[in-house]
Scaffold this motif. Structure first.
Motif, PDB file in Angstrom:
ATOM      1  N   TYR A  31       0.821  -1.209   0.000  1.00 48.72           N
ATOM      2  CA  TYR A  31       0.000   0.000   0.000  1.00 48.72           C
ATOM      3  C   TYR A  31       0.859   1.263   0.000  1.00 48.72           C
ATOM      4  CZ  TYR A  31      -3.642   3.322   1.214  1.00 48.72           C
ATOM      5  OH  TYR A  31      -4.501   4.377   1.195  1.00 48.72           O
ATOM      6  N   ASP A  32       2.035   1.187   0.592  1.00 50.74           N
ATOM      7  CA  ASP A  32       2.928   2.351   0.601  1.00 50.74           C
ATOM      8  C   ASP A  32       3.361   2.736  -0.815  1.00 50.74           C
ATOM      9  OD1 ASP A  32       2.772   2.544   3.325  1.00 50.74           O
ATOM     10  OD2 ASP A  32       4.600   1.383   3.690  1.00 50.74           O
ATOM     11  N   LEU A  33       3.394   1.767  -1.707  1.00 47.51           N
ATOM     12  CA  LEU A  33       3.759   2.023  -3.106  1.00 47.51           C
ATOM     13  C   LEU A  33       2.509   1.999  -3.993  1.00 47.51           C
ATOM     14  CD1 LEU A  33       6.796  -0.413  -3.198  1.00 47.51           C
ATOM     15  CD2 LEU A  33       6.876   2.064  -2.945  1.00 47.51           C
ATOM     16  N   GLY A  34       1.416   2.494  -3.460  1.00 49.16           N
ATOM     17  CA  GLY A  34       0.114   2.371  -4.093  1.00 49.16           C
ATOM     18  C   GLY A  34       0.002   2.921  -5.495  1.00 49.16           C
ATOM     19  N   MET A  35       0.753   3.972  -5.804  1.00 51.80           N
ATOM     20  CA  MET A  35       0.649   4.569  -7.137  1.00 51.80           C
ATOM     21  C   MET A  35       1.144   3.631  -8.232  1.00 51.80           C
ATOM     22  SD  MET A  35      -0.833   7.418  -6.818  1.00 51.80           S
ATOM     23  CE  MET A  35      -0.486   8.355  -8.279  1.00 51.80           C
ATOM     24  N   THR A  36       1.965   2.677  -7.887  1.00 53.78           N
ATOM     25  CA  THR A  36       2.433   1.707  -8.890  1.00 53.78           C
ATOM     26  C   THR A  36       1.812   0.340  -8.711  1.00 53.78           C
ATOM     27  OG1 THR A  36       4.364   1.186  -7.536  1.00 53.78           O
ATOM     28  CG2 THR A  36       4.634   2.884  -9.219  1.00 53.78           C
ATOM     29  N   THR A  37       1.547  -0.051  -7.464  1.00 57.50           N
ATOM     30  CA  THR A  37       1.058  -1.414  -7.255  1.00 57.50           C
ATOM     31  C   THR A  37      -0.433  -1.576  -7.538  1.00 57.50           C
ATOM     32  OG1 THR A  37       0.819  -0.946  -4.896  1.00 57.50           O
ATOM     33  CG2 THR A  37       2.846  -2.049  -5.604  1.00 57.50           C
ATOM     34  N   ILE A  38      -1.236  -0.542  -7.320  1.00 58.40           N
ATOM     35  CA  ILE A  38      -2.674  -0.668  -7.583  1.00 58.40           C
ATOM     36  C   ILE A  38      -2.959  -0.812  -9.076  1.00 58.40           C
ATOM     37  CG2 ILE A  38      -4.891   0.533  -7.431  1.00 58.40           C
ATOM     38  CD1 ILE A  38      -4.041   1.474  -4.647  1.00 58.40           C
ATOM     39  N   PRO A  39      -2.391   0.024  -9.954  1.00 61.26           N
ATOM     40  CA  PRO A  39      -2.615  -0.212 -11.383  1.00 61.26           C
ATOM     41  C   PRO A  39      -2.025  -1.542 -11.872  1.00 61.26           C
ATOM     42  CG  PRO A  39      -1.833   2.015 -11.040  1.00 61.26           C
ATOM     43  CD  PRO A  39      -1.711   1.304  -9.738  1.00 61.26           C
TER      44      PRO A  39
END
Length: 67
Positions: A31-39
């Motif tokens: 979740y801390d890297l949400g901008m890359t992991t969610i997409p």
């Protein structure tokens, strides 16, 4: 067969992408890297939905043609 595949793909893609996004949001390190992991999770879910939809559509078609 193609219409059934498209319908199964829409359902499977929504479910798999949503499930993988929930996993990303529930895991603090992801979740801390949400901008890359969610997409990325959504894309992986959509990619995994293609074979799932194909096998489900083929199984449904096999059961309905046999009748």
């Amino acid at each position: 067969m193609l219409n059934l595949f498209i319908l199964m793909f829409m359902l499977a893609a929504t479910v798999l992408a949503g499930a993988l996004m929930v996993v990303v949001m529930a895991t603090p390190s992801l979740y801390d890297l949400g901008m890359t992991t969610i997409p990325a999770a959504a894309g992986i879910g959509v990619a995994l939905a293609i074979p799932v939809a194909w096998f489900v559509a083929r199984a449904i078609r096999a059961q309905t043609v046999a009748r």
